[in-house]
Structure formats: structure tokens, C-alpha cells
Design a protein around this motif. Structure first.
Motif, PDB file in Angstrom:
ATOM      1  N   ALA A 162      63.305   4.407  72.984  1.00  0.00           N
ATOM      2  CA  ALA A 162      62.646   3.480  74.005  1.00  0.00           C
ATOM      3  C   ALA A 162      62.340   2.410  73.155  1.00  0.00           C
ATOM      4  O   ALA A 162      61.730   2.229  72.133  1.00  0.00           O
ATOM      5  N   THR A 163      62.667   1.035  73.691  1.00  0.00           N
ATOM      6  CA  THR A 163      62.575  -0.290  73.008  1.00  0.00           C
ATOM      7  C   THR A 163      61.469  -1.045  73.650  1.00  0.00           C
ATOM      8  O   THR A 163      61.361  -0.842  75.145  1.00  0.00           O
ATOM      9  N   ILE A 164      60.217  -1.251  73.149  1.00  0.00           N
ATOM     10  CA  ILE A 164      59.224  -1.730  73.884  1.00  0.00           C
ATOM     11  C   ILE A 164      58.803  -3.295  73.082  1.00  0.00           C
ATOM     12  O   ILE A 164      59.377  -3.374  72.255  1.00  0.00           O
ATOM     13  N   LEU A 165      58.000  -3.997  73.560  1.00  0.00           N
ATOM     14  CA  LEU A 165      57.582  -5.228  73.161  1.00  0.00           C
ATOM     15  C   LEU A 165      56.214  -5.143  72.614  1.00  0.00           C
ATOM     16  O   LEU A 165      55.405  -4.519  72.839  1.00  0.00           O
ATOM     17  N   CYS A 166      56.328  -5.766  71.301  1.00  0.00           N
ATOM     18  CA  CYS A 166      54.810  -5.974  70.487  1.00  0.00           C
ATOM     19  C   CYS A 166      53.842  -6.459  71.395  1.00  0.00           C
ATOM     20  O   CYS A 166      54.067  -7.584  72.055  1.00  0.00           O
ATOM     21  N   CYS A 167      52.767  -6.031  71.453  1.00  0.00           N
ATOM     22  CA  CYS A 167      51.621  -6.455  72.409  1.00  0.00           C
ATOM     23  C   CYS A 167      50.842  -7.518  71.721  1.00  0.00           C
ATOM     24  O   CYS A 167      50.106  -8.236  72.559  1.00  0.00           O
ATOM     25  N   ASN A 168      51.272  -7.865  70.467  1.00  0.00           N
ATOM     26  CA  ASN A 168      50.724  -9.225  70.078  1.00  0.00           C
ATOM     27  C   ASN A 168      51.717 -10.468  69.980  1.00  0.00           C
ATOM     28  O   ASN A 168      51.440 -11.490  70.414  1.00  0.00           O
ATOM     29  N   CYS A 169      52.922 -10.123  69.635  1.00  0.00           N
ATOM     30  CA  CYS A 169      53.853 -11.465  69.493  1.00  0.00           C
ATOM     31  C   CYS A 169      55.150 -11.354  70.353  1.00  0.00           C
ATOM     32  O   CYS A 169      55.864 -12.076  70.678  1.00  0.00           O
ATOM     33  N   GLY A 170      55.344  -9.985  71.135  1.00  0.00           N
ATOM     34  CA  GLY A 170      56.347  -9.774  71.900  1.00  0.00           C
ATOM     35  C   GLY A 170      57.811  -9.348  71.388  1.00  0.00           C
ATOM     36  O   GLY A 170      58.755  -9.728  72.027  1.00  0.00           O
ATOM     37  N   VAL A 171      57.814  -9.295  69.903  1.00  0.00           N
ATOM     38  CA  VAL A 171      59.059  -8.736  69.329  1.00  0.00           C
ATOM     39  C   VAL A 171      59.562  -7.498  69.727  1.00  0.00           C
ATOM     40  O   VAL A 171      58.537  -6.727  69.811  1.00  0.00           O
ATOM     41  N   PRO A 172      60.700  -7.137  70.112  1.00  0.00           N
ATOM     42  CA  PRO A 172      61.292  -5.849  70.481  1.00  0.00           C
ATOM     43  C   PRO A 172      61.100  -4.837  69.291  1.00  0.00           C
ATOM     44  O   PRO A 172      61.418  -5.264  68.028  1.00  0.00           O
ATOM     45  N   ILE A 173      60.407  -3.689  69.408  1.00  0.00           N
ATOM     46  CA  ILE A 173      60.188  -2.664  68.633  1.00  0.00           C
ATOM     47  C   ILE A 173      60.522  -1.351  68.879  1.00  0.00           C
ATOM     48  O   ILE A 173      60.698  -1.233  70.368  1.00  0.00           O
ATOM     49  N   ASP A 174      60.736  -0.471  68.000  1.00  0.00           N
ATOM     50  CA  ASP A 174      60.913   1.169  68.459  1.00  0.00           C
ATOM     51  C   ASP A 174      59.570   1.597  69.124  1.00  0.00           C
ATOM     52  O   ASP A 174      58.773   1.741  68.313  1.00  0.00           O
ATOM     53  N   GLY A 175      59.722   1.829  70.328  1.00  0.00           N
ATOM     54  CA  GLY A 175      58.479   2.590  70.701  1.00  0.00           C
ATOM     55  C   GLY A 175      57.950   3.793  70.240  1.00  0.00           C
ATOM     56  O   GLY A 175      56.752   4.420  70.151  1.00  0.00           O
ATOM     57  N   THR A 176      58.969   4.605  69.701  1.00  0.00           N
ATOM     58  CA  THR A 176      58.577   5.932  69.193  1.00  0.00           C
ATOM     59  C   THR A 176      58.154   5.714  67.761  1.00  0.00           C
ATOM     60  O   THR A 176      57.449   7.009  67.206  1.00  0.00           O
ATOM     61  N   ALA A 177      58.147   4.807  67.052  1.00  0.00           N
ATOM     62  CA  ALA A 177      57.759   4.753  65.666  1.00  0.00           C
ATOM     63  C   ALA A 177      56.822   3.665  65.412  1.00  0.00           C
ATOM     64  O   ALA A 177      56.316   3.439  64.340  1.00  0.00           O
ATOM     65  N   SER A 178      56.229   3.032  66.557  1.00  0.00           N
ATOM     66  CA  SER A 178      55.286   1.851  66.560  1.00  0.00           C
ATOM     67  C   SER A 178      53.912   2.343  66.405  1.00  0.00           C
ATOM     68  O   SER A 178      53.767   3.554  66.997  1.00  0.00           O
ATOM     69  N   ALA A 179      53.382   1.498  65.462  1.00  0.00           N
ATOM     70  CA  ALA A 179      51.800   2.188  65.524  1.00  0.00           C
ATOM     71  C   ALA A 179      50.982   1.249  66.463  1.00  0.00           C
ATOM     72  O   ALA A 179      50.682   0.117  66.181  1.00  0.00           O
TER      73      ALA A 179
END
Length: 523
Positions: free
Chosen positions: A21-38
């Protein structure tokens, strides 16, 4: 109305691919991997918002003792560390709190001005901020160098704080052996642990803060000179509850009273034990043992300190009793042993020239050094009364009574040697506390004469020079003089240069780094 016919779902080649699942960074809006994001943050935002060095201080204080050049290692130990060394870097890292909670990747010094009393260290650390996410960060720590005197140096400036004292004594009227011992101590840095050095009437006292330091100094003395030691201790305090006691230790080190160039009359029993050597011998060297030489046969013997103290004796005559002779004729016999060659010489006392025609026959070990017309120093035995039981026993013995010579030659003399001449070399002296024994005018002149005699022995003996540390003595720049006056002086000195005594080459000398200076404005 057309109805679409049902279609079968064909499997994709290679199987079905699962995408995270691809989500957006809550701070800058860059697409990141939701399963490996901290915490729904990208890596750049994590670096900008998370500080893994939090809790690690950015400033510290290092304590430095200017007297002994050591650094304080808390709580009470002092260590030696050179500037920008591994030891100093380790000390800096140990001074930081909470540094053990992270992993240190790199640490290095950052250059600062030497007089700024600041030390900068750049540290790179690494730590895990989430599952599988490692963060690396670099920062600088500034250390302020504060001066603090260590306990050992503080004791050295305080009276009566020593725990062990070594009293070196020699029961003679001069201090020529102490001049040699002083140079050996300076060369090997054996006095580095002393807190005070005090000169006494018959020797020198060395004071130490610890007992093991005094024992190490005694061990060094035994390795260079023949001594006899005694130990005593004095109770300072005692705790009746714990049984702990505090002592002060005193070590007495007495040197053998036989010195270089002394004439020695050995007891007959001791002479037989030393290889049946003639009992009337010369002392040609002082090392770990007393080295003796028979000038009539070139036979040598070594008298150890233990053998001497089992049957102690005093020398028959010393360097101050020597008389100047003039060589009338000399002929080598061909017998050689090491640097000595046996020769038969006819000499006359220098004070008898022009008064009488008395000459004396003598066998000498200076067969290659002496020529007719040379001056030589020696002992006059004919017509001299000695208060010695050993010499009386030699005269009354059947084996040696008829072998006592009239004259014993010791060393070549240079009568044209200039007094107080400036040498191209020098020796360092040890800083001593004279205390209440300030030398009088007569004693000062005698001490200067003994030191000059020691310097001449260093010039004449290559083996003695090899055991000492000689330093270059740079010539001072003098004001320009008149050319005619300089030419006259050079003409006068040319005639006596050959008879001015042996010279020491510059290859044997060391550079004295303590006198090197940096002068501004020179080009």
C-alpha cells in the motif's frame, strides 16, 4: 439488447504480484511505502524531526596538569596522552554521557588554534528509530581544557611529603664519581619520578612519592655503579581498628670509594683470588664492578661490589696525588692487550728539570700514546710514605717486595691545554636543591676544578664518551672585530692547536632541542 457473454479470468504469466500500500508522508506529501514507513514519515522527514543524539552533551571539560603533561581520568587517575592521539580521543569519548546507548561509527579531531584551550571532536553515531530504519547523524563536541595540578605534582611543591628516600653516598674527598653518575642518570631518565633532589655533604638524596619508584631507582644504580644498599623504615601512623600502617622508607646506597685513575694496594689474599694479579694496580674504569689494571704486565681483573664489601679497603693514592713527569725515552715491548701496549720508559719529574738529573725507569701501558718529550701524570712511590697496611704487607712479601716500581704512570698530560676554553660540546646538569650547603669560594673553585677534570676525561676516553650523552654547544655570534687583530689571534692559536688535547668530532654529539628557538622577523 446485447448481453456480454461471460469471460474467463486467465492467470497472469509469472503469477499474481502483490503490491504494498502506498501512502503519502504526513509531513511533506511524498509517496512512501506504507508497510515500511515509521509513523507515516519519509526518510528525509525522519532525519529532520528525529534527533538520535538527544541527551549527549555538546560541551565538556578536560583537566590537564601542566607540570607533568598528563590528563585527568575520573575519578582520580592521571594518564599521559599526546595531542590528537588515540589515547586522548578515547579520553574525550569516555567523558560524554549517554554515548554508550548509540553506536559510534566514526570519531576524529577538528583542528583548533593551539592557544585556544579548546579541543573539538566530530562524532558520527547510528541508531534505530523504527523497525528496520537506521538513522546516522554527525555532530561536534567542544571540550574546554582546564588546568589542574595532580597530586604527585602538588606533593613535589610541598615539604616532607615523600614516602621513600634514596641516600647515595661515597666516602671520598671529591665528587668525580658523582659527576659520572649524574650523566648516567640524565641519559637514562632515571630521575623522572623524583619529587626532590637534594645535595648533601658526601652525596645526593633522591626523594620519591612511592616505594616502588625508589626500588626501581636502586635497581638502576646497581646496573651502572658498584654499590652496597641498606633499607630501613619509620612508622608514621597506624590504625588500631583496621591494622593499616603507614611507613616512610629510607634506602642507603654507598658507592665503592675507589675511583678512576686511583692507585690501589690490594690485600694479598684478594689479589690471589683475582687471578693472581699483582697487588699494586690501577683502577682504569668504574662500571658495575671495579676494573683493575697491572701496568707492568697489562693483566686486568674485575672486582665486584660483593667481593669488595666482604673485604673493604681504601685506595693508596688518588688523582690529586699525581705528579707531572716528562718522558725522556720510551720503547714499546710489543706486548699488546686491547688498546694498551706495554712500553718501557725513562721519565724525570717535571719539577726536577734544571735542578737535578734524577730519572726513573717505569713500565707503562701507554706505549703507543707517549713519545719522548711528552708530559705524563703518575704516582711517585720512591721516597713517599703511605699509611697503608696493605702496602706494608706487599713490601714485606717475598713474591712482590722486589716488584714495587719507583713510578706508576697513569695518563698523558697536555700542559698547553687552554684553561676555561670553549668546547664544541657540553653536558647537561641535574637540577639539585643545595639547601643550607651553599659552597664557599674555596669549595666552589675545587668543584669547578673537579668538573674540568671530568670534562678532560670525557675528551680523552672514547669508552667513557660512548656511555654518556654529549650535546652540541653552538657558538655565540660575536661582534665584528678588527681584521688585523683577528689575524694575529689566529696566528697565535695555530701553534698550540696540536697540543691542546684531543677533540670530539661533531658526529658524536646530539642536538639540544631545548635551546631551539623560533625567532620572528628573521628571513
Amino acid at each position: 439488447m446485447d448481453i456480454d457473454s461471460p469471460m474467463g479470468m486467465a492467470p497472469m504469466a509469472g503469477g499474481t504480484a502483490r503490491t504494498g500500500a502506498t501512502i503519502l508522508c504526513c509531513n511533506c506529501g511524498v509517496p512512501i511505502d506504507g508497510t515500511a514507513s515509521a509513523g507515516a514519515l519519509c526518510y528525509d522527514c525522519i532525519k529532520s524531526t528525529v534527533d538520535i543524539s538527544q541527551g549527549i552533551q555538546r560541551e565538556g571539560t578536560l583537566h590537564f596538569c601542566r607540570d607533568c603533561d598528563r590528563w585527568l581520568m575520573p575519578p582520580a587517575s592521571w594518564v599521559t596522552a599526546a595531542p590528537e592521539s588515540r589515547e586522548l580521543l578515547s579520553l574525550c569519548l569516555k567523558r560524554l554521557r549517554n554515548l554508550g546507548k548509540v553506536r559510534i561509527i566514526d570519531a576524529r579531531f577538528v583542528w583548533t588554534e593551539p592557544h585556544s584551550r579548546r579541543i573539538k571532536v566530530k562524532i558520527t553515531i547510528q541508531d534505530a528509530v523504527a523497525d528496520g530504519v537506521l538513522l546516522q547523524q554527525s555532530f561536534e563536541v567542544v571540550y574546554i581544557v582546564a588546568y589542574q595540578q595532580c597530586k604527585e605534582c602538588a606533593k613535589s611543591y610541598t615539604a616532607n611529603v615523600w614516602r621513600a628516600a634514596v641516600q647515595v653516598r661515597q666516602k671520598v674527598t671529591h665528587k668525580r664519581t658523582f659527576l659520572l653518575l649524574e650523566q648516567l642518570i640524565l641519559k637514562h631518565q632515571a630521575h623522572k619520578d623524583t619529587i626532590n633532589i637534594k645535595e648533601e655533604k658526601d652525596g645526593i638524596d633522591f626523594f620519591f612519592a612511592q616505594r616502588n619508584q625508589a626500588e626501581a631507582f636502586i635497581h638502576f644504580l646497581k646496573s651502572v655503579v658498584p654499590i652496597h644498599t641498606k633499607e630501613s623504615r619509620h612508622l608514621i601512623s597506624a590504625d588500631t581498628h583496621t591494622g593499616n600502617k603507614s611507613y616512610k622508607f629510607n634506602y642507603s646506597a654507598e658507592l665503592v670509594p675507589v675511583c678512576r685513575d686511583d692507585l690501589v694496594a690490594l690485600p694479598l689474599k684478594l689479589a690471589k683470588a683475582l687471578g693472581n694479579i699483582s697487588p699494586l694496580v690501577l683502577c682504569y674504569r668504574i662500571g658495575t664492578s671495579v676494573n683493575l689494571l697491572d701496568p707492568n704486565t697489562l693483566q686486568t681483573a674485575e672486582l665486584s661490589a660483593d667481593a669488595y664489601w666482604r673485604a673493604p679497603f681504601h685506595p693508596l693514592a688518588g688523582a690529586t696525588d699525581m705528579v707531572e713527569f716528562v718522558v725522556m725515552d720510551i720503547e714499546p715491548t710489543g706486548l699488546r692487550k686491547g688498546k694498551w701496549v706495554l712500553g718501557e720508559a725513562i721519565v724525570a719529574r717535571a719539577s726536577d728539570l734544571g735542578v737535578n738529573d734524577n730519572t726513573y725507569f717505569a713500565r707503562t701501558h701507554l706505549g703507543t700514546l707517549l713519545k719522548p718529550g711528552d708530559s705524563v701524570m703518575g704516582y711517585m712511590l720512591s721516597g713517599t710514605n703511605f699509611n697503608s697496611d696493605a702496602l706494608d704487607a706487599i713490601e714485606n712479601s717475598r713474591a712482590y717486595g722486589s716488584t714495587i716500581p719507583d713510578v706508576v704512570l697513569v695518563k698523558k698530560h697536555y700542559p698547553n691545554r687552554r684553561k676555561n676554553k670553549r668546547r664544541n660540546w657540553k653536558l647537561k646538569r641535574m637540577a639539585k636543591d643545595e639547601g643550607e650547603l651553599l659552597p664557599k669560594a674555596a669549595d666552589q673553585a675545587r668543584m669547578e676544578a673537579e668538573y674540568e677534570m671530568f670534562l678532560r676525561d670525557v675528551e680523552e676516553d672514547e669508552e667513557l664518551r660512548a656511555a654518556l650523552a654529549l650535546y652540541k654547544n653552538p657558538k655565540k655570534k660575536k661582534a665584528p672585530q678588527d681584521a688585523d687583530a683577528m689575524s694575529i689571534a689566529e696566528t697565535e692559536m695555530t701553534g698550540v692547536e696540536e697540543e691542546d688535547g684531543p677533540k670530539i668530532s661533531m658526529d658524536e654529539l646530539l642536538d639540544d632541542f631545548e635551546e631551539l628557538e623560533i625567532k620572528d622577523g628573521e628571513q
